[in-house]
Write an enzyme that holds these catalytic residues in place. Structure first.
Site, PDB file in Angstrom:
ATOM      1  N   SER A 128       0.846  -1.545   0.304  1.00 44.08           N
ATOM      2  CA  SER A 128       0.226   0.101   0.299  1.00 44.08           C
ATOM      3  C   SER A 128       0.841   1.582   0.312  1.00 44.08           C
ATOM      4  O   SER A 128       1.387   1.432  -0.816  1.00 44.08           O
ATOM      5  CB  SER A 128      -0.623  -0.343   0.857  1.00 44.08           C
ATOM      6  OG  SER A 128      -1.672   1.185   1.537  1.00 44.08           O
ATOM      7  N   ASP A 271      -8.500  -6.595  -4.919  1.00 40.66           N
ATOM      8  CA  ASP A 271      -8.246  -5.053  -4.135  1.00 40.66           C
ATOM      9  C   ASP A 271      -9.602  -3.623  -5.113  1.00 40.66           C
ATOM     10  O   ASP A 271      -9.392  -3.418  -6.150  1.00 40.66           O
ATOM     11  CB  ASP A 271      -6.994  -4.545  -4.823  1.00 40.66           C
ATOM     12  CG  ASP A 271      -6.145  -3.243  -4.096  1.00 40.66           C
ATOM     13  OD1 ASP A 271      -6.727  -2.807  -3.310  1.00 40.66           O
ATOM     14  OD2 ASP A 271      -5.101  -3.854  -3.694  1.00 40.66           O
ATOM     15  N   HIS A 304      -7.858  -4.879  -0.854  1.00 43.41           N
ATOM     16  CA  HIS A 304      -6.637  -4.746  -0.503  1.00 43.41           C
ATOM     17  C   HIS A 304      -6.152  -5.387   0.521  1.00 43.41           C
ATOM     18  O   HIS A 304      -4.320  -6.123   0.556  1.00 43.41           O
ATOM     19  CB  HIS A 304      -7.046  -3.279   0.162  1.00 43.41           C
ATOM     20  CG  HIS A 304      -5.594  -2.440  -0.322  1.00 43.41           C
ATOM     21  ND1 HIS A 304      -4.925  -2.003  -0.981  1.00 43.41           N
ATOM     22  CD2 HIS A 304      -5.420  -1.928   1.111  1.00 43.41           C
ATOM     23  CE1 HIS A 304      -3.912  -1.553  -0.508  1.00 43.41           C
ATOM     24  NE2 HIS A 304      -3.805  -1.434   0.775  1.00 43.41           N
TER      25      HIS A 304
END
Length: 335
Positions: A128, A271, A304
């Site tokens: 991320s 995601d 995610h």
């Protein structure tokens, strides 16, 4: 927990011309003594920190003795993004959060590495926000990294990401309970409808009017509020929309052409934040120009956050990178 070290740095001129006076970079070291082994830099995500290994390490399933990133082999360094509050020093918090970009943080990390006498690293890895910083680090020092491993991230903030950052910023600046309320929204970006539905199945708590999913979300908000500061959340959220390795440079291929690292893009098929489709576009562009580009995919219902959940899959992806190389090639220490 590994000892938290400080590196006082000289003033940094930020990307927008603002000066960050006397930054203090905090970090932890795991595994081999500095200067004796190849270095792996692990970048933390939005609510993470430098404590990546050990009993309380947020990535201890992957980083540790005998683990995928083996601390019996490597020196693992993890920096705290300045202003994340992990050092508990109010003087190091950042109020003018919109002055900072991912590029600024990447430069600070390189400044920290250079202050430690480290010129080359075997790998930089992050999920991320941490992966976005890794992309920038590779561009800033294009010949200093052996493996670039961005996970569940992208080299730029898409319009979708920018839109979500705006919503988070509005909540953080207008809510009566900003951290908790922002976390409610964020958790639904980090997971998927399928993940949430499978987990809770419309069940209620003992209080018949409250659904389990509502209690779960509210608890996440409370937990984050108890361990995170508002200024830190504002900064970390803002950084997500500043991610763009081409800004004030050239187009993507020109920017990346000098990066010698093998690039291992790790996408998550579900995601909802940094989508797998964007990662595939990047891979398709790069594979026409270079050989050392690889696309891997975590398949998960969890979206995610799968990069923090699907440890077995991620280990299978990363093991060939960390277990089949001559690490001494990347030992570079000037002190």
């Amino acid at each position: 927990m590994a000892h938290l070290f400080n590196i006082p740095l000289t003033d940094l001129r930020l990307q927008n011309g603002y000066t960050y006076a006397k930054p203090v970079l905090t970090y932890q070291v795991f595994g081999q003594t500095l200067g004796t082994a190849a270095v792996v830099v692990v970048n933390h995500a939005l609510t993470g920190n430098s404590n990546v290994s050990g009993p309380e390490g947020w990535w201890s399933e992957l980083v540790g003795s005998g683990k995928t990133i083996d601390t019996d082999v490597f020196t693992v360094i993890a920096f705290n993004i300045p202003g994340n509050g992990y050092d508990k020093n109010p003087a190091n918090l950042i109020s003018e959060y919109k002055q900072f970009t991912v590029r600024d943080i990447a430069q600070l990390f390189w400044n920290g590495l250079h202050a430690l006498g480290i010129e080359r690293i075997f790998a930089v890895i992050g999920g991320s926000l941490g992966g976005a910083i890794a992309w920038e680090m590779a561009v800033l020092q294009p010949r200093s990294i052996g493996h670039l491993i961005p996970i569940a991230t992208d080299w730029k903030a898409t319009d979708w990401v920018i839109a979500q950052v705006l919503i988070q910023d509005q909540i953080l600046n207008n809510s009566d309970d900003p951290i908790a309320d922002a976390r409610l929204h964020a958790m639904l970006l980090y997971r998927t409808p399928e993940s949430i539905n499978q987990r809770f199945g419309r069940t209620r708590t003992n209080e018949s009017s409250v659904f389990q999913v509502e209690r779960w979300l509210l608890n996440h908000g409370i937990k984050l509020k108890n361990r995170f500061t508002l200024s830190a959340y504002k900064l970390m959220n803002h950084l997500l929309k500043t991610n763009d390795i081409t800004k004030e440079r050239a187009d993507f291929l020109q920017v990346i052409r000098n990066v010698t690292a093998a690039i291992h893009i790790v996408a998550v098929d579900t995601d909802l934040f940094f989508t797998a489709a964007e990662n595939r576009k990047t891979f398709e562009i790069l594979k026409t120009k270079r050989e050392n580009i690889f696309l891997h995919q975590i398949n998960s219902v969890h979206g995610h956050d799968a990069f923090l959940i699907e440890n077995e899959q991620l280990s299978q992806i990363l093991n060939p990178i960390f277990h089949t190389q001559k690490t001494n090639t990347y030992v570079s220490y000037n002190h």
